[in-house]
Design a protein around this motif. Structure first.
Motif, PDB file in Angstrom:
ATOM      1  N   ARG A 102      20.930  53.852  11.631  1.00 19.30           N
ATOM      2  CA  ARG A 102      20.001  54.430  12.611  1.00 19.30           C
ATOM      3  C   ARG A 102      18.609  53.812  12.522  1.00 19.30           C
ATOM      4  NH1 ARG A 102      21.565  60.929  12.294  1.00 19.30           N
ATOM      5  NH2 ARG A 102      23.790  60.657  12.778  1.00 19.30           N
ATOM      6  N   CYS A 103      18.571  52.541  12.157  1.00 17.55           N
ATOM      7  CA  CYS A 103      17.300  51.793  12.090  1.00 17.55           C
ATOM      8  C   CYS A 103      16.252  52.518  11.240  1.00 17.55           C
ATOM      9  CB  CYS A 103      16.760  51.541  13.493  1.00 17.55           C
ATOM     10  SG  CYS A 103      17.851  50.538  14.532  1.00 17.55           S
ATOM     11  N   ASP A 104      16.720  53.076  10.093  1.00 22.78           N
ATOM     12  CA  ASP A 104      15.809  53.861   9.249  1.00 22.78           C
ATOM     13  C   ASP A 104      14.793  53.002   8.511  1.00 22.78           C
ATOM     14  OD1 ASP A 104      17.809  52.694   7.713  1.00 22.78           O
ATOM     15  OD2 ASP A 104      17.853  54.311   6.241  1.00 22.78           O
ATOM     16  N   VAL A 105      15.100  51.715   8.316  1.00 28.02           N
ATOM     17  CA  VAL A 105      14.199  50.796   7.612  1.00 28.02           C
ATOM     18  C   VAL A 105      14.029  49.536   8.456  1.00 28.02           C
ATOM     19  CG1 VAL A 105      13.895  49.361   5.551  1.00 28.02           C
ATOM     20  CG2 VAL A 105      14.895  51.649   5.341  1.00 28.02           C
ATOM     21  N   LEU A 106      12.809  49.067   8.572  1.00 34.86           N
ATOM     22  CA  LEU A 106      12.566  47.787   9.240  1.00 34.86           C
ATOM     23  C   LEU A 106      12.842  46.651   8.262  1.00 34.86           C
ATOM     24  CD1 LEU A 106       9.279  48.194  11.328  1.00 34.86           C
ATOM     25  CD2 LEU A 106      11.643  48.468  12.055  1.00 34.86           C
ATOM     26  N   PHE A 107      13.515  45.617   8.755  1.00 40.71           N
ATOM     27  CA  PHE A 107      13.840  44.456   7.926  1.00 40.71           C
ATOM     28  C   PHE A 107      13.311  43.186   8.563  1.00 40.71           C
ATOM     29  CE2 PHE A 107      17.137  47.441   6.579  1.00 40.71           C
ATOM     30  CZ  PHE A 107      17.186  47.232   5.214  1.00 40.71           C
ATOM     31  N   GLY A 126      13.449  44.218   3.274  1.00 40.56           N
ATOM     32  CA  GLY A 126      12.712  45.340   3.832  1.00 40.56           C
ATOM     33  C   GLY A 126      11.280  44.942   4.148  1.00 40.56           C
ATOM     34  N   GLU A 127      10.788  45.372   5.298  1.00 39.02           N
ATOM     35  CA  GLU A 127       9.434  45.010   5.713  1.00 39.02           C
ATOM     36  C   GLU A 127       8.376  45.800   4.943  1.00 39.02           C
ATOM     37  OE1 GLU A 127       6.907  42.724   8.418  1.00 39.02           O
ATOM     38  OE2 GLU A 127       8.774  42.496   7.320  1.00 39.02           O
ATOM     39  N   ASP A 128       8.695  47.034   4.567  1.00 38.56           N
ATOM     40  CA  ASP A 128       7.754  47.860   3.806  1.00 38.56           C
ATOM     41  C   ASP A 128       8.337  48.349   2.490  1.00 38.56           C
ATOM     42  OD1 ASP A 128       5.480  48.067   5.746  1.00 38.56           O
ATOM     43  OD2 ASP A 128       7.069  48.910   7.012  1.00 38.56           O
TER      44      ASP A 128
END
Length: 292
Positions: free
Chosen positions: A15-20, A38-40
């Motif tokens: 569910r797109c919980d993490v930006l990559f 991971g972006e963050d």
């Protein structure tokens, strides 16, 4: 879908919980697989192209603002902590404010090894903002055990950070199985090699780990602080806040583990450790040299 290296994506299955950030594209069984950072959060993953959703600039900006707000809250709480620590140092150095003495501080030296050059730059910027001197080294996680010995000899740090990206995979084994983790084994080897150089936990304070890392093995290997007790994701900047707390605590005082964790973005679910002394030393008198 036009997914390329450096594209920002989410995973449909999560569910797109993490930006990559896409860092590599590989071919496997006639299927294109994206290698993701991971972006963050310090998480590494891979996913087939059909599971990826490209994140547009508007969505990315919204999520980025939310993360930046959390970062700012954490920084403000940390600043409050530092103010209290400085007041305590003033009180102790002046014998309860009864003596008019000037003193200087000798902070600890930090060596920060990071598997991600983007995160390393972000951490170095925060170290500078907080006022901590640091040597930053970008090093792939699997190379860290073979480089750490010479790096310790070169920089002689008081605090060592060993981090990058990691992930636990149910497909590879149970949570207790070190082989079920992407880079935990490399982090553990690096900590062990560091402890061969400096065995004492108070002479070299070590933070080790990334997202979902094998916390117990890292502590057993000799880390003072590590991730991730509940195998959750940790924020890119969490290691810096732990290091900063130790840097600004006198070597005469123990660092309470909860005091270290409470102002991180992840907290005790993602970070833990053992009682550790600070590394800050106070000297006196402070006599500035005036140019003649």
């Amino acid at each position: 879908m036009d997914v390329q290296v450096n594209s920002i994506v989410g995973r449909r299955s999560y569910r797109c919980d993490v930006l990559f950030r896409v860092i590599d594209i590989q071919e496997k069984d006639n299927e294109q697989i994206a290698i993701l950072y991971g972006e963050d959060y310090r998480l590494i993953a891979d996913a087939p192209f059909q599971d990826l959703v490209q994140i547009n600039q508007e969505e990315r900006s919204k999520i980025t603002k939310e993360v930046e707000s959390l970062e700012e809250q954490s920084y403000e709480l940390f600043q409050q902590d530092i103010h209290l620590l400085r007041e305590q140092l003033d009180y102790e150095a002046t014998n309860g404010y009864s003596e008019d003495v000037s003193y200087f501080q000798v902070p600890g030296r930090v060596l920060h090894l990071d598997g991600d050059p983007v995160y390393l730059k972000k951490c170095l910027d925060l170290y500078e903002k907080i006022g901590i001197s640091v040597y930053g080294v970008h090093c792939q996680e699997k190379e860290m055990p073979y480089r750490i010995g010479s790096l310790i000899e070169k920089y002689q740090p008081d605090i060592l950070v060993v981090t990058g990206h990691d992930a636990y995979s149910k497909m590879k084994g149970k949570k207790a199985d070190l082989n079920a983790y992407r880079h935990s084994k490399s982090f553990v080897k690096t900590v062990r090699e560091a402890r061969k150089k400096v065995p004492n936990l108070d002479q070299l304070v070590i933070f080790a780990g990334a997202c979902q890392s094998h916390f117990e093995s890292l502590i057993q290997a000799g880390a003072n602080f590590a991730s991730s007790p509940l195998r959750v994701n940790i924020h890119a900047l969490d290691p810096v806040y732990i290091v900063a707390k130790i840097c600004y605590t006198s070597f005469m005082n123990q660092v309470n583990v909860w005091d270290v964790l409470k102002n991180t973005l992840t907290g005790e679910k993602g970070l833990g450790g053992v009682e550790t002394k600070g590394v800050l030393r106070i000297g006196m008198p402070y006599k500035p040299i005036n140019d003649q």
